[in-house]
Scaffold this motif. Sequence first.
Motif, PDB file in Angstrom:
ATOM      1  N   TYR A 269      35.350  15.458  21.835  1.00 49.46           N
ATOM      2  CA  TYR A 269      36.177  16.261  20.938  1.00 49.46           C
ATOM      3  C   TYR A 269      35.559  17.598  20.548  1.00 49.46           C
ATOM      4  O   TYR A 269      34.419  17.655  20.067  1.00 49.46           O
ATOM      5  CB  TYR A 269      36.485  15.473  19.669  1.00 49.46           C
ATOM      6  N   LEU A 270      36.320  18.665  20.758  1.00 50.65           N
ATOM      7  CA  LEU A 270      36.010  19.965  20.157  1.00 50.65           C
ATOM      8  C   LEU A 270      36.725  20.006  18.814  1.00 50.65           C
ATOM      9  O   LEU A 270      37.957  19.934  18.746  1.00 50.65           O
ATOM     10  CB  LEU A 270      36.498  21.099  21.053  1.00 50.65           C
ATOM     11  N   LEU A 271      35.972  20.092  17.724  1.00 44.02           N
ATOM     12  CA  LEU A 271      36.531  19.902  16.383  1.00 44.02           C
ATOM     13  C   LEU A 271      36.582  21.176  15.546  1.00 44.02           C
ATOM     14  O   LEU A 271      37.333  21.248  14.573  1.00 44.02           O
ATOM     15  CB  LEU A 271      35.701  18.861  15.628  1.00 44.02           C
ATOM     16  N   SER A 272      35.770  22.162  15.883  1.00 46.25           N
ATOM     17  CA  SER A 272      35.724  23.364  15.058  1.00 46.25           C
ATOM     18  C   SER A 272      35.191  24.534  15.863  1.00 46.25           C
ATOM     19  O   SER A 272      34.596  24.356  16.933  1.00 46.25           O
ATOM     20  CB  SER A 272      34.846  23.130  13.828  1.00 46.25           C
ATOM     21  N   LEU A 273      35.419  25.735  15.325  1.00 41.77           N
ATOM     22  CA  LEU A 273      34.925  26.953  15.965  1.00 41.77           C
ATOM     23  C   LEU A 273      34.295  27.863  14.931  1.00 41.77           C
ATOM     24  O   LEU A 273      34.742  27.918  13.778  1.00 41.77           O
ATOM     25  CB  LEU A 273      36.073  27.706  16.649  1.00 41.77           C
TER      26      LEU A 273
ATOM     27  N   SER B 200      44.219  21.814  17.673  1.00 42.10           N
ATOM     28  CA  SER B 200      43.771  20.505  17.203  1.00 42.10           C
ATOM     29  C   SER B 200      42.462  20.573  16.418  1.00 42.10           C
ATOM     30  O   SER B 200      42.021  19.546  15.881  1.00 42.10           O
ATOM     31  CB  SER B 200      43.598  19.545  18.395  1.00 42.10           C
ATOM     32  N   ILE B 201      41.816  21.734  16.353  1.00 34.76           N
ATOM     33  CA  ILE B 201      40.551  21.809  15.624  1.00 34.76           C
ATOM     34  C   ILE B 201      40.791  21.676  14.122  1.00 34.76           C
ATOM     35  O   ILE B 201      41.880  21.965  13.623  1.00 34.76           O
ATOM     36  CB  ILE B 201      39.768  23.107  15.932  1.00 34.76           C
ATOM     37  N   ALA B 202      39.757  21.248  13.408  1.00 36.87           N
ATOM     38  CA  ALA B 202      39.876  21.026  11.967  1.00 36.87           C
ATOM     39  C   ALA B 202      39.694  22.312  11.169  1.00 36.87           C
ATOM     40  O   ALA B 202      40.403  22.561  10.198  1.00 36.87           O
ATOM     41  CB  ALA B 202      38.848  19.988  11.513  1.00 36.87           C
ATOM     42  N   HIS B 203      38.725  23.140  11.572  1.00 36.19           N
ATOM     43  CA  HIS B 203      38.456  24.354  10.804  1.00 36.19           C
ATOM     44  C   HIS B 203      37.889  25.448  11.681  1.00 36.19           C
ATOM     45  O   HIS B 203      37.374  25.190  12.776  1.00 36.19           O
ATOM     46  CB  HIS B 203      37.495  24.066   9.643  1.00 36.19           C
TER      47      HIS B 203
ATOM     48  N   ASN C 159      31.425  21.702  17.989  1.00 38.96           N
ATOM     49  CA  ASN C 159      31.559  23.069  17.522  1.00 38.96           C
ATOM     50  C   ASN C 159      31.039  24.042  18.578  1.00 38.96           C
ATOM     51  O   ASN C 159      30.020  23.798  19.220  1.00 38.96           O
ATOM     52  CB  ASN C 159      30.763  23.267  16.230  1.00 38.96           C
ATOM     53  N   LEU C 160      31.740  25.157  18.744  1.00 37.79           N
ATOM     54  CA  LEU C 160      31.289  26.229  19.618  1.00 37.79           C
ATOM     55  C   LEU C 160      31.324  27.554  18.866  1.00 37.79           C
ATOM     56  O   LEU C 160      32.115  27.736  17.934  1.00 37.79           O
ATOM     57  CB  LEU C 160      32.163  26.333  20.871  1.00 37.79           C
ATOM     58  N   ILE C 161      30.474  28.495  19.310  1.00 38.17           N
ATOM     59  CA  ILE C 161      30.398  29.824  18.713  1.00 38.17           C
ATOM     60  C   ILE C 161      31.039  30.817  19.665  1.00 38.17           C
ATOM     61  O   ILE C 161      30.704  30.849  20.860  1.00 38.17           O
ATOM     62  CB  ILE C 161      28.928  30.253  18.470  1.00 38.17           C
ATOM     63  N   VAL C 162      31.949  31.650  19.135  1.00 36.77           N
ATOM     64  CA  VAL C 162      32.596  32.691  19.938  1.00 36.77           C
ATOM     65  C   VAL C 162      32.248  34.048  19.351  1.00 36.77           C
ATOM     66  O   VAL C 162      32.616  34.361  18.216  1.00 36.77           O
ATOM     67  CB  VAL C 162      34.128  32.514  19.969  1.00 36.77           C
TER      68      VAL C 162
ATOM     69  N   VAL D 104      30.798  32.838  24.651  1.00 33.12           N
ATOM     70  CA  VAL D 104      30.719  31.522  24.003  1.00 33.12           C
ATOM     71  C   VAL D 104      29.310  30.967  24.168  1.00 33.12           C
ATOM     72  O   VAL D 104      28.774  30.926  25.282  1.00 33.12           O
ATOM     73  CB  VAL D 104      31.744  30.543  24.592  1.00 33.12           C
ATOM     74  N   VAL D 105      28.713  30.556  23.053  1.00 33.34           N
ATOM     75  CA  VAL D 105      27.386  29.933  23.058  1.00 33.34           C
ATOM     76  C   VAL D 105      27.470  28.615  22.289  1.00 33.34           C
ATOM     77  O   VAL D 105      28.391  28.414  21.489  1.00 33.34           O
ATOM     78  CB  VAL D 105      26.312  30.859  22.437  1.00 33.34           C
ATOM     79  N   PRO D 106      26.520  27.709  22.494  1.00 34.95           N
ATOM     80  CA  PRO D 106      26.624  26.377  21.881  1.00 34.95           C
ATOM     81  C   PRO D 106      26.165  26.295  20.441  1.00 34.95           C
ATOM     82  O   PRO D 106      26.440  25.305  19.765  1.00 34.95           O
ATOM     83  CB  PRO D 106      25.724  25.509  22.766  1.00 34.95           C
ATOM     84  N   CYS D 107      25.461  27.323  19.935  1.00 34.72           N
ATOM     85  CA  CYS D 107      24.823  27.186  18.627  1.00 34.72           C
ATOM     86  C   CYS D 107      24.609  28.559  18.005  1.00 34.72           C
ATOM     87  O   CYS D 107      24.320  29.535  18.708  1.00 34.72           O
ATOM     88  CB  CYS D 107      23.489  26.459  18.806  1.00 34.72           C
TER      89      CYS D 107
END
Length: 328
Positions: free
Chosen positions: A60-64, A105-108, A256-259, A265-268
């Motif tokens: 699940y991707l839950l947030s951005l 579908s993401i939460a926040h 969570n992913l960072i844009v 896009v980076v992971p953290c």
Amino acid sequence: MKSKNFPETLFLNAFAKIVSGVTGNPEFAYKIITRYSLKSLLKLIINQFYYLFKWDKPPYLLSLVIEPTNKCNLTCQHCQRSDMTRKIGEISIDLYRRIIDENLSIAHVLLVCLGEPLMHNKVIDMINYAGERKIRPMIITNGILLTHNMADMLLDSKLHSIAFSIDGIYASYEKIRHVKYEMIKKNILNFLEKKKNSRKKIRTEIIMTVSEKNEEDISDVRKEWEGFVDHVSLQPEIIYQGNKRSKRCKEIYRGNLIVFWDGTVVPCCVDFDGRIKIGNAQEDTLPKLWNSDKMRALRRSHIEGNFGGLCGNCSEYTGQLIRPRITV
């Protein structure tokens, strides 16, 4: 009359408090309650089972975290902007809307990264676009641009929560942030007063990034702001050349992913300069990137204990009054 979501809220509150008590981390409860619905919390737990069992494909991707801009009006001591080599710019509203539309579908969504979000002239539109699509829009601000007019616009928007960065008090704050504490305090108190009068249910938070420079101010910051905001959060400063990592990172399992503003896009968020690039939101969908070959390879390297490069040098400040975060 009780809201139809009252049982869910009651369960989330109880769950968050129990886990906070077990872990000894008081930040957990506020973040769970603020960021997640019951449905998205269950997905978060499933992702963490993948971490526990060392599987490399959490579903699940839950947030951005979306960066409105990497421009900033401060030069704080703990910030890595002085080491940043990527270009300065701001996200286009078209790219932002496309990202939101592809991830309903993401939460926040947290509108900040390496810059001040209120410097983007479309930030209110971004907040509303997410909020209208039942995604919780959140921002973190240094408070400089929190004028009367900006406060009114934020309170009239669909903003779910706002956090103010306060890394000390008076002289210590001014040494770290290079701006007068009284000015920021006035702006925040003005916002909080307007919020009280408007009866808007926007959650408010003080975030204090803690290091050896300001740890002794924790008690004073709490005394200054508890009672005015919903929560005072202590966040250990990230150390980019710290002790060598010995444990797997949960962040790459959280969902969570960072844009960045240009779509990178980076992971953290530790990767402020885009050294571990996994794709670009202008070319790829984010759910696909979440379990792309690059992300799965990164998780496998952690599973195998191979913590090279940026991950290997990432650690957090610890002291008598501050503990490592539980990422949620």
